[in-house]
Scaffold this motif. Structure first.
Motif, short mmCIF file in Angstrom:
data_model
loop_
_atom_site.label_atom_id
_atom_site.label_comp_id
_atom_site.label_asym_id
_atom_site.label_seq_id
_atom_site.Cartn_x
_atom_site.Cartn_y
_atom_site.Cartn_z
N GLY A 226 10.77 -32.23 -4.92
CA GLY A 226 10.14 -31.44 -3.86
C GLY A 226 8.64 -31.38 -4.06
O GLY A 226 8.03 -32.33 -4.55
N PRO A 227 7.99 -30.28 -3.67
CA PRO A 227 6.54 -30.16 -3.83
C PRO A 227 6.13 -30.35 -5.29
O PRO A 227 6.80 -29.85 -6.21
CB PRO A 227 6.25 -28.73 -3.35
CG PRO A 227 7.38 -28.40 -2.43
CD PRO A 227 8.58 -29.09 -3.00
N GLN A 228 5.05 -31.05 -5.50
CA GLN A 228 4.55 -31.33 -6.85
C GLN A 228 3.53 -30.25 -7.24
O GLN A 228 2.87 -29.65 -6.39
CB GLN A 228 3.91 -32.70 -6.90
CG GLN A 228 4.80 -33.81 -6.32
CD GLN A 228 5.96 -34.20 -7.20
OE1 GLN A 228 5.85 -35.02 -8.09
NE2 GLN A 228 7.13 -33.61 -6.94
N THR A 229 3.40 -30.02 -8.54
CA THR A 229 2.54 -28.94 -9.04
C THR A 229 1.48 -29.51 -9.98
O THR A 229 1.82 -30.12 -11.00
CB THR A 229 3.37 -27.88 -9.79
OG1 THR A 229 4.40 -27.40 -8.93
CG2 THR A 229 2.50 -26.74 -10.26
N TRP A 230 0.22 -29.30 -9.61
CA TRP A 230 -0.90 -29.69 -10.49
C TRP A 230 -1.90 -28.54 -10.49
O TRP A 230 -2.91 -28.58 -9.78
CB TRP A 230 -1.55 -30.97 -9.99
CG TRP A 230 -0.64 -32.15 -9.91
CD1 TRP A 230 -0.04 -32.81 -10.95
CD2 TRP A 230 -0.21 -32.85 -8.73
NE1 TRP A 230 0.72 -33.86 -10.49
CE2 TRP A 230 0.64 -33.90 -9.13
CE3 TRP A 230 -0.48 -32.68 -7.37
CZ2 TRP A 230 1.22 -34.77 -8.22
CZ3 TRP A 230 0.10 -33.54 -6.46
CH2 TRP A 230 0.94 -34.58 -6.89
N ASP A 231 -1.62 -27.50 -11.28
CA ASP A 231 -2.41 -26.26 -11.23
C ASP A 231 -2.99 -25.92 -12.60
O ASP A 231 -2.34 -26.11 -13.64
CB ASP A 231 -1.54 -25.08 -10.78
CG ASP A 231 -1.03 -25.22 -9.36
OD1 ASP A 231 -1.62 -25.99 -8.58
OD2 ASP A 231 -0.03 -24.56 -9.02
N ILE A 232 -4.21 -25.37 -12.57
CA ILE A 232 -4.84 -24.79 -13.75
C ILE A 232 -5.32 -23.39 -13.35
O ILE A 232 -6.09 -23.25 -12.40
CB ILE A 232 -6.02 -25.64 -14.24
CG1 ILE A 232 -5.54 -27.03 -14.67
CG2 ILE A 232 -6.74 -24.94 -15.40
CD1 ILE A 232 -6.67 -27.98 -15.04
N ILE A 233 -4.86 -22.38 -14.08
CA ILE A 233 -5.23 -20.99 -13.79
C ILE A 233 -6.01 -20.45 -14.98
O ILE A 233 -5.53 -20.48 -16.12
CB ILE A 233 -3.98 -20.13 -13.54
CG1 ILE A 233 -3.18 -20.69 -12.34
CG2 ILE A 233 -4.37 -18.68 -13.28
CD1 ILE A 233 -1.83 -20.03 -12.15
N ILE A 234 -7.21 -19.94 -14.71
CA ILE A 234 -8.07 -19.42 -15.77
C ILE A 234 -8.42 -17.97 -15.43
O ILE A 234 -9.10 -17.69 -14.44
CB ILE A 234 -9.36 -20.25 -15.91
CG1 ILE A 234 -9.01 -21.73 -16.16
CG2 ILE A 234 -10.24 -19.71 -17.03
CD1 ILE A 234 -10.21 -22.65 -16.23
N LEU A 243 -7.41 -23.80 -10.00
CA LEU A 243 -7.58 -25.17 -9.51
C LEU A 243 -6.20 -25.68 -9.16
O LEU A 243 -5.29 -25.67 -9.99
CB LEU A 243 -8.20 -26.07 -10.58
CG LEU A 243 -9.71 -25.98 -10.82
CD1 LEU A 243 -10.09 -26.90 -11.98
CD2 LEU A 243 -10.48 -26.36 -9.58
N SER A 244 -6.01 -26.14 -7.94
CA SER A 244 -4.72 -26.67 -7.52
C SER A 244 -4.88 -28.06 -6.93
O SER A 244 -6.00 -28.54 -6.74
CB SER A 244 -4.04 -25.71 -6.52
OG SER A 244 -4.89 -25.44 -5.43
N ARG A 245 -3.72 -28.70 -6.68
CA ARG A 245 -3.70 -30.08 -6.18
C ARG A 245 -4.54 -31.00 -7.05
O ARG A 245 -5.29 -31.84 -6.58
CB ARG A 245 -4.12 -30.13 -4.72
CG ARG A 245 -3.03 -29.65 -3.78
CD ARG A 245 -3.43 -29.56 -2.34
NE ARG A 245 -4.37 -30.58 -1.92
CZ ARG A 245 -5.16 -30.48 -0.85
NH1 ARG A 245 -5.09 -29.38 -0.11
NH2 ARG A 245 -5.98 -31.43 -0.51
#
Length: 308
Positions: A226-234, A243-245
């Protein structure tokens, strides 16, 4: 100045999706030749391997290597010994020592060498780094989860020793975070989930910190559908940056601030042109060092077979 006559080695998915269109669109380059065992590019000389390219296309100035990392050191060394500037796809090699050897050789010969980290050139990365400046960082969470069957169909090299497994995409996140954070990261714990029929992890969790105690957790998984996840949360003392996508979108406290089309490879080739003009080396190995540390310190857990 005359365009850089570049030879491309390895005509796979990343070459066709990114390298070839970007080279064609950049006036600083002329695609002069291609070497590949299987792929071909119309309109330029095609050779079975780099040795044949170097022997016949003698006016090539630079080589861009899009091969799997296991073969990259020998090819890059061959190109540098022939006096050609070299661009390395990520990861720059199968081991750290291989890349250090190439750095030394490029500097010895006065040639350009670029170890590319394309995700660092995602449009929101530099604005995010600027926003973090001067703030107290509290914690970092990385979630990089995608479907290996979609992104790497039938690619056996990624499961072989030196192919990195889930760290092949995960190193993109590490390349961003090592660029944005002010201090080096130390791996405290790592769990590597390895299919019983493979030699590289399909998932990994890393617990890290810097010398000021900043906790950084990274979760990588190749089993996402399904939807792909490329996230950084600071999290900081002045709000939370996301930062997403893969670095294309930046949000502060959930409110989008930047959302732009990616130009990662266009920026990489612009950088490489500058390096060629200056005969300079750009090869930051911080992302690869973290992967090596994870392999050295990690707990290996066998999981179910991976079936394509």
């Amino acid at each position: 100045m005359s365009p850089i006559r570049i030879g491309l080695v390895g005509v796979g998915k990343i070459a066709r999706d990114q390298h070839l269109p970007v080279i064609a669109a950049n006036a600083d380059y002329e695609l002069a030749a291609v070497a590949s065992r299987h792929g071909r590019v119309e309109g330029v000389p095609n050779f079975a391997d780099l040795a044949a390219l170097l022997a016949n296309a003698t006016d090539v100035d630079a080589i861009s290597l899009c091969t799997p990392p296991q073969a990259r050191h020998a090819l890059a060394r061959q190109a540098l010994e022939a006096g050609k500037h070299v661009m390395l796809e990520k990861p720059p090699g199968a081991t750290l020592t291989e890349v250090y050897d190439l750095i030394d050789l490029a500097r010895e010969k006065g040639l350009a060498l670029l170890a590319t980290w394309h995700s660092r050139y995602a449009p929101a990365v530099e604005p995010a780094k600027a926003w973090l400046a001067g703030k107290k960082l509290l914690r970092v969470h990385i979630s990089w989860k995608e479907d290996v069957r979609y992104w790497h169909p039938g690619q056996e090299w990624i499961w072989a020793p030196g192919g990195l497994g889930v760290f092949d995409p995960g190193i993109n996140a590490l390349s961003i975070i090592t660029h944005m954070l002010p201090n080096a990261l130390i791996v405290d714990k790592a769990t590597l989930e390895v299919p019983a029929n493979r030699q590289a992890p399909i998932a990994a969790t890393l617990e890290m910190h810097d010398h000021q105690g900043l906790p950084v957790r990274a979760e990588f998984d190749w089993r996402q559908t399904g939807p792909q996840t490329w996230d950084i949360i600071i999290e900081t003392d002045q709000g939370t940056l996301t930062l997403s996508r893969g670095g294309a979108v930046m949000s502060i406290n959930g409110v989008p601030q930047i959302e732009q089309k990616e130009q990662e490879y266009a920026n990489l080739y612009a950088l490489f042109a500058r390096l060629v003009a200056e005969r300079r080396v750009d090869a930051d190995l911080a992302p690869l060092r973290i992967v090596a540390d994870a392999y050295m310190t990690g707990r290996w857990v066998r999981v179910e077979d991976f079936v394509e």
